[in-house]
Design a protein around this motif. Structure first.
Motif, PDB file in Angstrom:
ATOM      1  N   ARG A 222       0.825  -1.211   0.000  1.00  0.00           N
ATOM      2  CA  ARG A 222       0.000   0.000   0.000  1.00  0.00           C
ATOM      3  C   ARG A 222       0.862   1.264   0.000  1.00  0.00           C
ATOM      4  N   LYS A 223       2.005   1.188   0.621  1.00  0.00           N
ATOM      5  CA  LYS A 223       2.931   2.316   0.593  1.00  0.00           C
ATOM      6  C   LYS A 223       3.439   2.544  -0.830  1.00  0.00           C
ATOM      7  N   PHE A 224       3.728   1.448  -1.541  1.00  0.00           N
ATOM      8  CA  PHE A 224       4.157   1.566  -2.940  1.00  0.00           C
ATOM      9  C   PHE A 224       3.071   2.226  -3.777  1.00  0.00           C
ATOM     10  N   ASN A 225       1.816   1.797  -3.596  1.00  0.00           N
ATOM     11  CA  ASN A 225       0.729   2.369  -4.386  1.00  0.00           C
ATOM     12  C   ASN A 225       0.541   3.859  -4.101  1.00  0.00           C
ATOM     13  N   SER A 226       0.759   4.238  -2.851  1.00  0.00           N
ATOM     14  CA  SER A 226       0.683   5.666  -2.515  1.00  0.00           C
ATOM     15  C   SER A 226       1.764   6.450  -3.247  1.00  0.00           C
ATOM     16  N   SER A 227       2.972   5.875  -3.312  1.00  0.00           N
ATOM     17  CA  SER A 227       4.060   6.525  -4.046  1.00  0.00           C
ATOM     18  C   SER A 227       3.751   6.580  -5.534  1.00  0.00           C
ATOM     19  N   LEU A 228       3.130   5.521  -6.046  1.00  0.00           N
ATOM     20  CA  LEU A 228       2.786   5.479  -7.468  1.00  0.00           C
ATOM     21  C   LEU A 228       1.756   6.546  -7.807  1.00  0.00           C
ATOM     22  N   GLU A 229       0.806   6.766  -6.924  1.00  0.00           N
ATOM     23  CA  GLU A 229      -0.236   7.778  -7.166  1.00  0.00           C
ATOM     24  C   GLU A 229       0.339   9.187  -7.260  1.00  0.00           C
ATOM     25  N   THR A 230       1.456   9.412  -6.568  1.00  0.00           N
ATOM     26  CA  THR A 230       2.098  10.729  -6.631  1.00  0.00           C
ATOM     27  C   THR A 230       3.247  10.750  -7.643  1.00  0.00           C
ATOM     28  N   CYS A 231       3.286   9.723  -8.495  1.00  0.00           N
ATOM     29  CA  CYS A 231       4.294   9.614  -9.569  1.00  0.00           C
ATOM     30  C   CYS A 231       5.717   9.504  -9.026  1.00  0.00           C
ATOM     31  N   ASN A 232       5.859   8.989  -7.798  1.00  0.00           N
ATOM     32  CA  ASN A 232       7.191   8.822  -7.203  1.00  0.00           C
ATOM     33  C   ASN A 232       7.651   7.366  -7.222  1.00  0.00           C
ATOM     34  N   ALA A 233       6.971   6.541  -7.986  1.00  0.00           N
ATOM     35  CA  ALA A 233       7.366   5.140  -8.165  1.00  0.00           C
ATOM     36  C   ALA A 233       7.087   4.762  -9.609  1.00  0.00           C
ATOM     37  N   VAL A 234       7.517   3.561  -9.993  1.00  0.00           N
ATOM     38  CA  VAL A 234       7.414   3.114 -11.381  1.00  0.00           C
ATOM     39  C   VAL A 234       6.579   1.835 -11.450  1.00  0.00           C
ATOM     40  N   PHE A 235       5.711   1.774 -12.446  1.00  0.00           N
ATOM     41  CA  PHE A 235       5.040   0.520 -12.796  1.00  0.00           C
ATOM     42  C   PHE A 235       5.207   0.350 -14.295  1.00  0.00           C
ATOM     43  N   ASP A 236       5.998  -0.623 -14.693  1.00  0.00           N
ATOM     44  CA  ASP A 236       6.373  -0.783 -16.092  1.00  0.00           C
ATOM     45  C   ASP A 236       5.404  -1.750 -16.775  1.00  0.00           C
ATOM     46  N   ALA A 237       4.307  -1.203 -17.311  1.00  0.00           N
ATOM     47  CA  ALA A 237       3.231  -2.027 -17.884  1.00  0.00           C
ATOM     48  C   ALA A 237       3.510  -2.336 -19.354  1.00  0.00           C
ATOM     49  N   ARG A 238       4.612  -3.068 -19.604  1.00  0.00           N
ATOM     50  CA  ARG A 238       4.964  -3.481 -20.960  1.00  0.00           C
ATOM     51  C   ARG A 238       4.487  -4.897 -21.225  1.00  0.00           C
ATOM     52  N   ALA A 239       4.409  -5.253 -22.510  1.00  0.00           N
ATOM     53  CA  ALA A 239       3.916  -6.569 -22.899  1.00  0.00           C
ATOM     54  C   ALA A 239       4.806  -7.688 -22.376  1.00  0.00           C
ATOM     55  N   ASP A 240       6.149  -7.480 -22.397  1.00  0.00           N
ATOM     56  CA  ASP A 240       7.029  -8.557 -21.935  1.00  0.00           C
ATOM     57  C   ASP A 240       6.895  -8.777 -20.436  1.00  0.00           C
ATOM     58  N   ASN A 241       6.560  -7.733 -19.672  1.00  0.00           N
ATOM     59  CA  ASN A 241       6.324  -7.925 -18.244  1.00  0.00           C
ATOM     60  C   ASN A 241       5.015  -8.672 -17.996  1.00  0.00           C
ATOM     61  N   LEU A 242       4.017  -8.434 -18.836  1.00  0.00           N
ATOM     62  CA  LEU A 242       2.775  -9.199 -18.740  1.00  0.00           C
ATOM     63  C   LEU A 242       3.048 -10.672 -19.040  1.00  0.00           C
TER      64      LEU A 242
END
Length: 369
Positions: A222-242
């Motif tokens: 949940r801490k990660f998601n909070s950081s993601l909401e403020t654009c202070n973390a990365v979620f790499d939603a690429r096809a190869d990661n899927l």
């Protein structure tokens, strides 16, 4: 004269009676004292036994409640999140708001699945009475009190797999950036032993119980998601990661389907196979967790789904999950596959598990074209 003699005899008789009474008291008093002490000890012993019995009755009543009541059980719970209404992939900026990014539906789901396991319900596998078993016999070897524990371990297997992929791939840019510390902490905590109580023999001493580690993983996600909401973390939603996520989840289902197959082929007993329910509910727990996760992944990888035209295949995958999760027998039977009175629920669950896995393989093939 006679009156005087009568008075003397009465006085002597009174003296004899008093002397006899004193002698009786002198002899009987120690015996009475010992009898009274023994009585007090007997009452204390009976009271202690009664207290122990009451404590055991209360403990097993609580154990029965914890293992038989499934709070918050809902195979379709993820629909309430509204993931299907999202328009932006995880980690991407939301609208025209600078500094506001879309959080991860996958992270939300895996945190809530773990919360369902250890907060909404008691984590059964590390409970003292579960670990003690039934007169030394593991509860998994009996037909009682083990279905919920197996289900929870199945859900937790999904959380463990997702924890690895999040830390190693999804939370990094093409695997070259540093690992996010929140995702790394969550991965370590969710991998912790499933059966640790407050005290153990190997190694000997006091321990932190399993649920505490899993709650720490929830907090980190949940801490990660909070950081993601403020654009202070990365979620790499690429096809190869899927693809990597699909590979891990499909591999887990392959192992589970093999466990179901071997139990079905090598054992029988119909209603009386005491391990059939463990295998069934572990598989059910996996499918329960993965169904919610794939609804979340569809939202997080929405751009990939659109670009590769995966909508129809994804919808079919979710339909297979729904069909599998409708199987909820009151008693799990491991009978013959054509049995009327004793069906084979393991074969049925194995069939649907392989159907789900086949759809994952099809998704993977489309992504790699």
């Amino acid at each position: 004269m006679l009156d005087a003699l009568r008075r003397v005899l009465q006085a002597l008789w009174g003296a004899v009676r008093r002397a006899g009474s004193l002698l009786y008291t002198a002899v009987a008093w120690p015996l009475r004292a010992r009898h009274s002490e023994a009585g007090r000890r007997a009452y204390l012993f009976r009271g202690a036994v009664a207290l122990v019995v009451l404590v055991l009755i209360a403990a097993y009543a609580q154990f029965f409640w914890r293992t038989q009541v499934w709070n918050g059980f809902d195979p379709a719970f993820a629909k309430a999140y509204g993931f299907a209404d999202r328009k932006v992939a995880a980690g991407q900026q939301v609208g025209d708001k600078p500094g506001t990014c879309q959080n991860s539906a996958i992270v939300t789901t895996v945190a809530d699945l773990t919360d369902f396991n250890v907060n909404q319900n008691d984590w059964v596998s590390s409970a003292l009475l579960y670990k003690l078993g039934f007169f030394g016999l593991d509860w998994d070897d009996t037909p009682f009190f083990d279905n919920k524990a197996s289900f929870q371990r199945g859900v937790n297997q999904v959380a463990r797999r997702v924890g690895i992929v999040l830390a190693d791939d999804l939370g990094r840019v093409r695997g070259t950036s540093g690992i996010n510390t929140d995702l790394q902490d969550a991965r370590g905590n969710i991998q912790f032993n499933e059966g640790t109580w407050y005290f153990g023999a190997n190694p000997f001493g006091f321990k932190t119980p399993t649920p505490s580690y899993y709650r720490a993983a929830i907090s980190s996600w949940r801490k990660f998601n909070s950081s993601l909401e403020t654009c202070n973390a990365v979620f790499d939603a690429r096809a190869d990661n899927l693809v990597k996520l699909l590979d891990g989840l499909a591999s887990d289902l392959g192992n589970t389907s093999d466990i179901l197959r071997r139990r079905s082929e090598e054992h029988g007993g119909g209603w009386f196979d005491t391990r059939a329910d463990d295998r069934f509910w572990f598989a059910y727990g996996q499918l329960y967790g993965q169904y919610a996760l794939f609804q979340a992944a569809r939202a997080d990888f929405i751009d990939v789904v659109r670009e590769r035209n995966l909508t129809a295949i994804w919808a079919e995958l979710e339909k297979q999950f729904e069909s599998a999760l409708r199987i909820q027998p009151l008693i799990v039977s491991n009978g013959s596959e054509d049995g009327i009175f004793m069906p084979n629920h393991l074969s049925t669950m194995g069939f649907y598990t392989l159907r789900v896995r086949a759809n994952m393989v099809e998704l993977r093939a489309v992504l790699q074209r």
